[in-house]
Design an enzyme around this catalytic site. Structure first.
Site, mmCIF file in Angstrom:
data_model
loop_
_atom_site.group_PDB
_atom_site.id
_atom_site.type_symbol
_atom_site.label_atom_id
_atom_site.label_comp_id
_atom_site.label_asym_id
_atom_site.label_seq_id
_atom_site.Cartn_x
_atom_site.Cartn_y
_atom_site.Cartn_z
ATOM 1 N N GLU A 237 -4.697 5.289 -3.487
ATOM 2 C CA GLU A 237 -6.042 5.836 -3.347
ATOM 3 C C GLU A 237 -6.295 6.963 -4.347
ATOM 4 O O GLU A 237 -5.408 7.772 -4.615
ATOM 5 C CB GLU A 237 -6.230 6.365 -1.914
ATOM 6 N N LYS B 68 -0.991 -0.600 -4.224
ATOM 7 C CA LYS B 68 -2.332 -0.013 -4.185
ATOM 8 C C LYS B 68 -2.194 1.470 -3.874
ATOM 9 O O LYS B 68 -1.334 1.865 -3.083
ATOM 10 C CB LYS B 68 -3.190 -0.700 -3.115
ATOM 11 N N GLU C 217 -14.439 1.273 -1.191
ATOM 12 C CA GLU C 217 -14.600 1.359 0.271
ATOM 13 C C GLU C 217 -15.694 2.355 0.642
ATOM 14 O O GLU C 217 -15.744 3.475 0.118
ATOM 15 C CB GLU C 217 -13.278 1.777 0.934
ATOM 16 N N ASP D 19 0.844 -1.205 0.000
ATOM 17 C CA ASP D 19 0.000 0.000 0.000
ATOM 18 C C ASP D 19 0.879 1.255 0.000
ATOM 19 O O ASP D 19 1.710 1.436 0.900
ATOM 20 C CB ASP D 19 -0.874 -0.029 1.258
#
Ligand code: KIV
Length: 273
Positions: A120, A118, A191, A89
């Site tokens: 965002e 990953k 999410e 992440d």
């Protein structure tokens, strides 16, 4: 338990799973011991999440965790030699400056043992996702309630409840999902968004969606390990405590303390002569 024949999970396999209608299971882990346990349970992917900031480092949000710390935890998970796909992440501040920074940070996590990264964001990070994937580093997107945007959102709030193209708006989330897909991401975490919107996104994009607080129609589901085990302080609508490990651990420590206090530890069996 893992069988010797269990195949290592690869990035392309997640797409195959979506096509076959087989649900993808992802769980977070941050060290070798738990990575081994999670892997033995047969999950498809282990996310070395920046949630480490809250569940292990004691912060109230994910902003403070650094790239160096994420690389450290990724390396610990890699040492468990899991069959599950290891997702590193990218923490806050490691890709927001631009595509070049995103590539460099991704390289750090890949060298630590991640098999993909990953990050965002949707439309605003599309060029960064594109640049990282062009460097042959597979990217998993993450849209909706993106914890690194906690201050913009005014808290960890469900997104996509209102119409609109501004951040958090329903149309914006659809645009974000398409942007992530078009920029070359191989999967995307949804999410904290309404079930119906997650279902619509899942049916409209070709890459797998992995939900957390996004209902049951996603192609897969992810939960934070500490929530599953009952080790975190939080009990949210979208998490489930599958075991109360906090109570079990407290009892074990109390029993040990009692044994020491009353002199029954160590007994002869656990002593050298
Ligand atoms: O860091 C994390 O654990 C995550 C999951 C909640 C998806 O990003």
């Amino acid at each position: 338990m893992t069988t010797p024949t269990r195949k290592s999970v690869t990035v392309p396999m997640l797409q195959v799973m979506k096509t076959a209608g087989k649900k993808i299971v992802m769980v977070t882990a941050y060290d070798s011991t738990f990575a081994r346990i999670v892997d033995d349970a047969g999950v498809d992917a282990i996310l070395v999440g920046d949630s480490v900031a809250t569940v292990m480092q004691g912060h109230t949000n994910t902003i403070p965790v650094t790239l160096t710390e994420m690389a450290y935890h990724t390396a610990l998970v890699r040492r468990a030699q899991p069959k599950a796909l290891v997702v590193g992440d990218l923490p806050f501040g490691s890709y927001q400056v631009g595509a070049g920074q995103g590539i460099e940070s991704s390289i750090v996590l890949m060298k630590a043992g991640a098999q993909c990264v990953k990050l965002e964001g949707g439309t605003t990070v599309a060029t960064t996702i594109e640049a990282i994937t062009r460097s042959d580093i597979p990217v998993m997107g993450h849209i909706g309630l993106t914890p690194q945007s906690v201050h913009r959102m005014g808290g960890h709030k469900v997104q996509g409840r209102q119409d609109g193209v501004e951040p958090g708006g329903r149309q914006r989330l659809l645009d974000d999902a398409h942007a992530v897909e078009q920029s070359g991401a191989f999967a995307v975490v949804l999410e904290g968004i309404p079930t119906e919107l997650a279902q619509e996104i899942t049916s409209k994009i070709s890459i797998p969606t992995i939900g957390i607080g996004a209902g049951s129609f996603c192609d897969g589901q992810v939960l934070v390990m500490h929530d599953i085990l009952g080790l975190s302080e939080r009990e949210l609508t979208f998490t489930k405590k599958y075991i109360d490990m906090k109570s079990l651990a407290t009892s074990a420590f109390q029993e040990f303390a009692q044994d020491v206090s009353n002199g029954s530890w160590p007994d002869d069996k656990h002593s050298f002569h």
